[in-house]
Motif scaffolding. Sequence first.
Motif: not given
Length: 620
Positions: A458-471
């Motif tokens: 489903p990505e098609y090489g498209r930029l995806t902004p994400l959240l996450g954690t430092v660890a």
Amino acid sequence: MYSRRALFKTGAIVGTGFVLSNALGRWTRVHAQATGGGTAILATPLPQYVTELPDLLASPLTGTQLSIPIAANSHDFGLGLAGVTTTPTWGYGGATYLGPTIVAQSGTPINIDWINNLTGNINAHLLPVDTTIHWAHPSSGIPVVTHLHGGKNLSLSDGLPDAWVTNTGQRGRLAQPATTGSGNSLTYKYPNEQEAATIWYHDHALGITRLNVYAGLAAFYIIRDAFDTGAPDNPLGLPTSPYEQLIVIQDKLFTTIGELFYPASNADLALLAPNAPVFPGNAPYPSVLPEFFGNTIVVNGVAWPKMTVEPRLYRLRLLNGCDTRFLNLFFNGNLVQMYQIGTDQGLLNAPVPVKAVTIAPGERADLLVDFTRAVGRNVTLQNNAPGTFKRPIVVDPKTTGQIMQFQVGATVGNTTNNLVPVTLRPPASPTITIPPTPTQPPRQLALFEWLPLNQNPPEYGRLTPLLGTVADGAILWEGNLPETMTFVGTEITGGGLYYTENPRAGSIETWEIYNTTVDNHPIHLHLVRFQILDRQKFTATQLTPISPLTNIKFQGKAIPPAPEEAGWKDTVICPPGQVTRIVVKFELPSEETTPAEYVWHCHILSHEDNEMMRPFVVEP
């Protein structure tokens, strides 16, 4: 003290650009700012300052039992096109666009039936829907769910993205069981256990929030209390209607026949800029874009309106309702004086004189504006918010640099509440103070951008902004890591979601949000109000742009917020290359039980729709 205007000078604030592949297969950041150069995009100069600003406080909804349908309609944006009078839109509560302002009283609950009266399936949506991203995925109907942004909401009434309902009666994972025969409604209870504030309601359906809001699903929700009563005899001496006005600012694209336009393909982008880069050849139609910028400013549903005012003090409550565009609002010269009196979640301790006001998507600013010196003049509210890149987004001083015009008369009809108050927190009202220092270590979160190597669904090489954690690095919605798809965190409430943010009810936490991207992100937390502690530049080591952060080193001093940003907030600008620290008390409504699920996300709508959102759960 961190001046929000200083963020502009560093190139740190406002706006982002489309990320598209070029012919060499390398990905570069470019600005596809809409120019109206294509034959399908409205290029004719539109009339400005002709239509009077609609008064969104003129006929508010009050009471404790409300029924608000969501339906298709048609609306006059004041485009002035020959042969075009209205544009197909959606609205709440019978409105042709946006919705009725709801006025609530602090401490008095309101029950609202939100009824999905749209028609057809997803292919009948006003705008092109990308079904390849993480979204609601109903098998029939169009999903909607209303979120009260800034509300101290019960989890089941928060309007979470997974709580959608369709016009055909299908329901998301967190939607309440159907209580009507057709099953196309949600009944929400709002306790209103909070201070007077300028909050708002808007659609929040998973993966199509940007489209549903763009179609018209957004409106104000004003909470009054014993101090900010809305009556002329209010103890704070604040201006009241008609000297109190609500102003929501949005940007749009229109076609030459007056329809809303939202780019979703290479062909669409070619209409916006002849030399715009393109998606990979296998990108689907329609395809989600990382950001959206329109070339037409719309205020309260009207393109570049005017407002006839008296030479006196007004209260203007501003909302940035744009998808992506940040705003830096100002008046030229010294004819108009502005004072900020409130932020997202209520009033400041005292008025703060300001020359300009910066608001990101989702943020609100409560202002006192004095037109006394501008007697008999026309003064224009302007915008000069630049971009975050080396080549900033162009703000056309004749279009996107203009917001609306105030046409100041010669006489004052009413002098009541015509002075700037000394204090906004009288002795009986609690002053704003930083909550006690948390006893546990700060919670370290991070913002990422993922450029998948996978060119297939489903990505098609498209930029995806994400959240996450430092660890852990970047984390997808369900709690899995983008490349390995292994899960991190804890599955607390079932349903296959893994949570890395699980504060305890009543606890006070410091959240450190490390921005590893080149963009500003307005980060919004549901349920809570918080205060900004400071911002500080940092460096860190990452193996890839979505990897965990190690070897973090801080640069320079931590800078506290400017006085106009030192109030209660629910959305905060996180500049690139900086850690933004906030202090949060996870206080639930009195009727809520634990565990209770909520979300935090970027309020650039195109970002939250494409995975820059994560659930959090409040535990016992």
